[in-house]
Scaffold this motif. Structure first.
Motif, short mmCIF file in Angstrom:
data_model
loop_
_atom_site.label_atom_id
_atom_site.label_comp_id
_atom_site.label_asym_id
_atom_site.label_seq_id
_atom_site.Cartn_x
_atom_site.Cartn_y
_atom_site.Cartn_z
N VAL A 70 44.14 34.50 36.86
CA VAL A 70 42.82 35.10 36.90
C VAL A 70 41.81 34.30 36.08
N TYR A 71 42.17 33.93 34.86
CA TYR A 71 41.21 33.34 33.95
C TYR A 71 41.11 31.82 34.01
N LEU A 72 42.19 31.11 34.27
CA LEU A 72 42.13 29.65 34.23
C LEU A 72 41.18 29.03 35.26
N PRO A 73 41.10 29.54 36.50
CA PRO A 73 40.10 28.96 37.41
C PRO A 73 38.66 29.14 36.91
N ALA A 74 38.36 30.28 36.33
CA ALA A 74 37.01 30.50 35.80
C ALA A 74 36.74 29.58 34.61
N ILE A 75 37.72 29.40 33.77
CA ILE A 75 37.56 28.51 32.61
C ILE A 75 37.40 27.08 33.09
N ARG A 77 36.01 26.10 35.81
CA ARG A 77 34.65 25.94 36.35
C ARG A 77 33.60 25.94 35.25
N GLY A 78 34.00 26.23 34.03
CA GLY A 78 33.06 26.23 32.91
C GLY A 78 32.38 27.57 32.69
N GLU A 79 32.88 28.62 33.28
CA GLU A 79 32.28 29.94 33.10
C GLU A 79 32.74 30.53 31.78
N ARG A 80 31.89 31.38 31.23
CA ARG A 80 32.27 32.11 30.02
C ARG A 80 33.01 33.36 30.45
N VAL A 81 34.16 33.60 29.83
CA VAL A 81 34.97 34.75 30.22
C VAL A 81 35.13 35.74 29.07
N SER A 82 34.39 35.56 28.00
CA SER A 82 34.50 36.48 26.88
C SER A 82 33.81 37.79 27.22
N ALA A 83 34.14 38.82 26.44
CA ALA A 83 33.61 40.16 26.73
C ALA A 83 32.11 40.24 26.53
N GLY A 84 31.55 39.47 25.62
CA GLY A 84 30.13 39.54 25.34
C GLY A 84 29.30 38.54 26.11
N SER A 85 29.88 37.89 27.11
CA SER A 85 29.13 36.87 27.84
C SER A 85 28.05 37.51 28.70
N ALA A 86 27.01 36.75 28.95
CA ALA A 86 25.88 37.26 29.71
C ALA A 86 26.27 37.48 31.17
N THR A 87 25.74 38.52 31.76
CA THR A 87 26.03 38.78 33.17
C THR A 87 25.19 37.86 34.04
N VAL A 88 25.70 37.59 35.21
CA VAL A 88 25.00 36.71 36.13
C VAL A 88 23.89 37.52 36.80
N GLU A 89 22.68 37.02 36.72
CA GLU A 89 21.53 37.68 37.33
C GLU A 89 21.32 37.13 38.74
N ASP A 90 20.83 37.96 39.62
CA ASP A 90 20.45 37.57 40.97
C ASP A 90 21.59 36.89 41.74
N GLN A 91 22.77 37.44 41.68
CA GLN A 91 23.87 36.90 42.47
C GLN A 91 24.02 37.75 43.72
N TRP A 92 23.86 37.10 44.87
CA TRP A 92 23.96 37.80 46.12
C TRP A 92 24.88 37.00 47.03
N ILE A 93 26.11 37.46 47.16
CA ILE A 93 27.09 36.72 47.94
C ILE A 93 26.80 36.93 49.42
N GLY A 94 26.62 35.84 50.15
CA GLY A 94 26.32 35.91 51.57
C GLY A 94 24.85 36.16 51.85
#
Length: 120
Positions: A70-75, A77-94
């Motif tokens: 679950v976590y290694l692919p996100a890491i 890609r350089g994404e932050r996976v900590s609990a306090g990380s900022a949420t992604v704004e304006d994400q609209w899949i498709g």
């Protein structure tokens, strides 16, 4: 039938039910005393360490594998996976590829643009 006879019958029924419950609990809790059937192997006893490794180690290993999947692919890609990380704004899949301004908005009361036009 008098009140004392009725009371005596109720007490006897309650006592009989209680006796059945208590004796069935003792009988069901008794250990099995059967021998190993002929033709079956008689396995060696399992050590405490081996039991702990099997019952504790395998679930921990599965937990670690699922966490990594679950976590290694996100890491990576350089994404932050900590609990306090900022949420992604304006994400609209498709959704629209450029911006949300590509969508037509309602331009009048009779316009059919900008929604599913649900009716109750």
């Amino acid at each position: 039938m008098t009140a004392s006879t009725s009371l005596l019958r109720r007490a006897a029924a309650l006592l009989a039910g209680l006796l059945v419950v208590l004796t069935s609990g003792v009988v069901l809790a008794a250990p099995a005393t059967a021998d190993v059937p002929e033709g079956w192997s008689d396995p060696d006893p399992v050590s405490t360490l081996e039991a702990l490794l099997v019952l504790g180690g395998i679930p921990l290993l599965l937990f670690a594998l699922i966490w990594a999947a679950v976590y290694l692919p996100a890491i990576a890609r350089g994404e932050r996976v900590s609990a306090g990380s900022a949420t992604v704004e304006d994400q609209w899949i498709g959704g629209p590829r450029k911006t949300t301004s590509e969508l037509a908005g309602p331009d009048g009361d009779q316009s059919q643009a900008g929604g599913a036009s649900a009716r109750w």
